[in-house]
Write a protein that holds these residues in place. Structure first.
Motif, short mmCIF file in Angstrom:
data_model
loop_
_atom_site.label_atom_id
_atom_site.label_comp_id
_atom_site.label_asym_id
_atom_site.label_seq_id
_atom_site.Cartn_x
_atom_site.Cartn_y
_atom_site.Cartn_z
N GLU A 8 0.87 -1.17 0.00
CA GLU A 8 0.00 0.00 0.00
C GLU A 8 0.91 1.22 0.00
O GLU A 8 1.68 1.43 0.92
CB GLU A 8 -0.90 0.05 1.26
CG GLU A 8 -1.79 -1.16 1.44
CD GLU A 8 -1.06 -2.30 2.14
OE1 GLU A 8 0.06 -2.08 2.64
OE2 GLU A 8 -1.61 -3.41 2.16
N TRP A 11 1.11 3.63 3.13
CA TRP A 11 1.12 2.67 4.24
C TRP A 11 0.91 3.33 5.59
O TRP A 11 0.42 2.72 6.52
CB TRP A 11 2.41 1.85 4.22
CG TRP A 11 3.67 2.69 4.12
CD1 TRP A 11 4.33 3.02 2.99
CD2 TRP A 11 4.38 3.31 5.19
NE1 TRP A 11 5.42 3.80 3.27
CE2 TRP A 11 5.47 3.99 4.61
CE3 TRP A 11 4.22 3.36 6.58
CZ2 TRP A 11 6.38 4.72 5.38
CZ3 TRP A 11 5.13 4.07 7.34
CH2 TRP A 11 6.20 4.74 6.74
N GLU A 14 -2.63 3.12 6.87
CA GLU A 14 -3.28 1.84 7.19
C GLU A 14 -3.58 1.78 8.68
O GLU A 14 -2.77 2.20 9.50
CB GLU A 14 -2.34 0.69 6.82
CG GLU A 14 -2.10 0.54 5.34
CD GLU A 14 -3.32 -0.02 4.63
OE1 GLU A 14 -3.76 -1.11 5.00
OE2 GLU A 14 -3.84 0.66 3.72
N SER B 526 -4.25 -6.37 6.34
CA SER B 526 -4.90 -5.19 6.87
C SER B 526 -5.45 -5.54 8.25
O SER B 526 -5.57 -6.70 8.62
CB SER B 526 -6.02 -4.74 5.94
OG SER B 526 -7.09 -5.65 6.02
#
Lengths: 177, 564
Positions: A8, A11, A14, B526
């Motif tokens: 990502e 990041w 996140e 995640s």
């Protein structure tokens, strides 16, 4: 993967998993507890190293120790004077290549102001078997108030390497009733 | 310049590998392992001398061997290997050319020359001053000169690393942010710069002093700044070996960090707070206040310890998450039971993680408590602690990654695979024994750096308890195991590098023995999909052990003579 750039790109936005966050909080609080424990012990604990230190020339320290030895020697042992200074007084212990000079005789449950300094290299004051360890430097006079609470014969080992005779550097402290 | 760089393509990753970087990685790693072997040999001589029943060396040789042991393994082996890691984590992982390979070679030569000069000075016998060389004890001038040259060489290596980061960014060889492993290596390099500057500040005057050009150096100030180098260099090791833990988790399992943010913050804690750990060596010194000691020894309220505790969860956590993703999802610990324990890269890494945390980490924090240090300073507890951090932690992690570097960078297949499989266990168990038994002896009061704990020739008689002698014997036996483990490592690695089957240019290397490793796992991670109950249990056990051991030592402290 940890070997490739983060998948990502953003990041840092996140979210953090709950379990990680929990552990970070626990670890952080534990750090605070450990930090304040040291401060707490300065107030509530009885074992704290003194902050009282003076710069001193080795010859001056030797003179002061000699004055104590001249005044309070009670006997001799293996060529070492055994010194019994009065409770509460200033007591000097010389560290030098390769001996702790002199032998001290202290009274149980009495306080003494113990001065530690070296006349040459660094040495390590390691009182056994209680296992109290303090570094001894030349040029610094560390003054600590000690109160021996168990009678007996104690060894003073040097635990800072100080050359070839290091392992022969042993002193003695008696604590008597 | 860029056009002149030659590359090969790695068949495993598809990354371009700069051949100049590859040669430098090889050279640094090989020299590192040579010094590991030399330093390890001195170590075994030390352990056998401290084994009272063996008492191998005479006193002067013992102190010489101990000086050389510290120098060669704590400094030379580790820093050479770290330079190899820096070049790997920059040029190779970033798909980039290495900045200024000629400077990198100059740094390498300086480091080799420096290490040799200091070693020769020690072997000549008039520099048995221990690795720490506390003034006013004086070594031969070349002892300090060699260290200074070595440090300058290492500094050049760090700047080549930084330069490579800049080159890779400018030439857009990667997208987004640098990988976590490179970030960890960068942490190590930044701390290294601080470390080397501290070293220069104290070693250059000390070198001049050894010629008589400076009249004297204050012993307390010397120690304070020297440990600015000495302790910080251990923080380079921690950063480097944590980066390697992440790297091996990625290589073997395809593991992805649970959270890039958390792991990077934890590295950042190292940069911000580790350097003040010089205080760990100053807790029972005269002339420094308790306020100073408490703030510094705790890394400003244990913030760097926090960093390590975070890695202690995120590294095994990322492995657990990857393994569960790979299908090992049953119960609390199937992911760990079914891990490739026969793969030395993994077993070495995981043992390193466990022993660094449980043995090295806990003992380090406890010993670093201002007051508790009174019952541990300069006893064998200290080497017990740092053999857990630097040998079981750093060295074992470096050994583990070497098993990966041999096929990837040296392009050779490992020989003696059976030995390689056993090696991390033999070495790990041996070192764990060294660490535990030295800590045990230290708790009984036994002094470190001491030739004869029976005090046979001392001016006054003194006896340590009999249990202390038992501990030293067990330490000697552990040292035999550690020596065998070290020997196996050197034989396997050197043998593979010279005699292993050459891998073809397109031949892929199998790194993980786990089904499906290396693929796919990059897409999860995640926050809501993370399930790491097994890691949570491990971390809870660690935490309970930590708290109990911490307070047990306060109890021990409360039993000694009252003093203030």
């Amino acid at each position: 993967m940890a070997l490739t750039p983060p998948s990502e790109r953003i990041w840092w936005k996140e979210p953090i998993a709950k379990i990680e966050l929990t552990w970070i909080l626990i670890a952080f609080c534990w750090g605070l507890i450990m930090f304040f424990m040291m401060i707490y012990w300065h107030g509530a604990g009885e074992q704290n190293l003194s902050n009282e230190t003076y710069r001193i020339k080795p010859e001056v320290f030797a003179e002061r120790a000699q004055a104590m030895i001249d005044e309070y020697t009670v006997r001799e042992e293996e060529g070492f004077p055994v010194v019994r200074p009065p409770p509460g007084s200033d007591v000097y212990l010389i560290a030098r290549l390769w001996m702790w000079w002199p032998i001290l005789e202290l009274e149980k449950d009495q306080s003494y102001r113990l001065h530690l300094s070296s006349l040459d290299w660094q040495h390590g004051f390691s009182l056994q078997p209680v296992n109290i360890n303090v570094q001894v430097h030349p040029g610094y006079d560390l003054v600590m108030t000690i109160k021996p609470d168990v009678a007996g014969e104690y060894g003073v080992v040097c635990n800072e390497y100080c050359g070839l005779g290091h392992h022969n550097m042993v002193g003695k402290i008696y604590v008597v009733e | 310049m860029a056009t002149a760089t030659e590359f090969r393509t790695c068949p495993n990753t598809g990354l371009k590998v700069d051949l100049a970087a590859e040669r430098l990685i090889k050279a640094n790693a090989v020299v590192a392992i040579v010094f590991l072997a030399i330093g390890g040999l001195f170590g075994i001589l030390v352990a056998f001398t401290r084994w009272p029943a063996v008492h191998l060396l005479p006193a002067d040789w013992f102190y010489l061997a101990l000086t050389a042991h510290g120098l060669d393994v704590l400094l030379v082996w580790i820093i050479f290997f770290e330079i190899a890691v820096l070049y790997f984590a920059s040029a190779v992982l970033l798909n980039s050319r290495l900045a200024a390979p000629k400077f990198a070679w100059a740094g390498f030569v300086l480091m080799v020359v420096g290490a040799l000069i200091t070693n020769v000075a020690v072997l000549q016998g008039d520099s048995s001053v221990m690795f720490t060389s506390y003034v006013p004890m004086r070594a031969a001038p070349n002892f300090y000169l060699g260290l200074i040259l070595f440090a300058v060489g290492a500094l050049i290596g760090c700047f080549v690393f930084f330069g490579t980061l800049v080159v890779a960014k400018a030439e857009k060889t990667y997208e987004g942010s640098i990988p976590l492993v490179t970030f960890g290596a960068m942490t190590a390099a930044i701390i290294a710069v601080f470390t080397i500057v501290s070293g220069a500040i104290i070693l250059i005057p000390t070198w001049l002093w050894s010629y008589g050009l400076i009249p004297d150096i204050d012993p307390v100030i010397y120690k304070l700044i020297w440990w600015g180098m000495g302790h910080s260099s251990q923080q380079i090791n921690v950063s480097a070996h944590v980066a390697i833990w992440y790297a091996i988790a990625a290589l073997v399992f395809g593991a992805k960090p649970l959270s890039e943010k958390v792991s990077r913050m934890a590295f950042l804690m190292y940069i911000l707070f580790l350097q003040i750990a010089s205080a760990h060596h100053m807790l029972v010194e005269p002339g420094l206040s308790s306020e100073w000691k408490i703030f510094n020894t705790s890394y400003a309220m244990y913030l760097a310890v926090l960093g390590s505790m975070v890695h202690g969860m995120t590294v095994p956590g990322s492995i657990e998450a990857a393994q569960r993703k790979n299908g090992y999802d049953r119960g609390l610990f199937e992911w760990l039971r079914k891990a490739p324990w026969g793969n030395p890269a993994f077993s070495g890494m995981f043992l390193s993680l466990l022993m660094f945390g449980f043995l090295g980490g806990i003992s380090g924090v406890v010993m670093g408590v201002e007051q508790i240090n009174l019952i541990m300073h300069n006893t064998l507890y200290v080497p017990g602690h740092f053999h857990a951090t630097v040998v079981a932690g750093t060295t074992l992690a470096f050994m583990a990654i070497t098993y990966v570097l041999v096929p990837l960078i040296f392009r050779r297949e490992l020989i003696l695979k059976g030995w390689a499989r056993l090696q991390p266990y033999v070495f790990g168990i041996g070192v764990a024994g060294n660490s535990l038994f030295m800590m045990g002896a230290g708790t009984l009061g036994v002094s470190r750096r001491h030739w004869d704990i029976s005090f046979a020739d001392a001016s006054l008689p003194f006896d340590y308890p009999a249990a202390a002698f038992l501990m030293m014997g067990l330490n000697g036996i552990s040292a035999i195991l550690a020596m065998l483990g070290g020997l196996m490592f050197v034989i396997v690695v050197v043998g593979s590098v010279f005699f292993g089957r050459k891998l073809g240019a397109d031949e892929k290397v199998s790194l993980g023995e786990v089904a499906g490793s290396g693929r796919a796992v990059a897409s999860y991670g995640s926050s809501d999909t993370i399930k790491i109950p097994g890691t949570a249990v491990l971390v809870a056990i660690f935490f309970i052990a930590f708290v109990l051991y911490y307070f047990v030592n306060w109890k021990y402290l409360s039993e000694i003579w009252p003093m203030s």
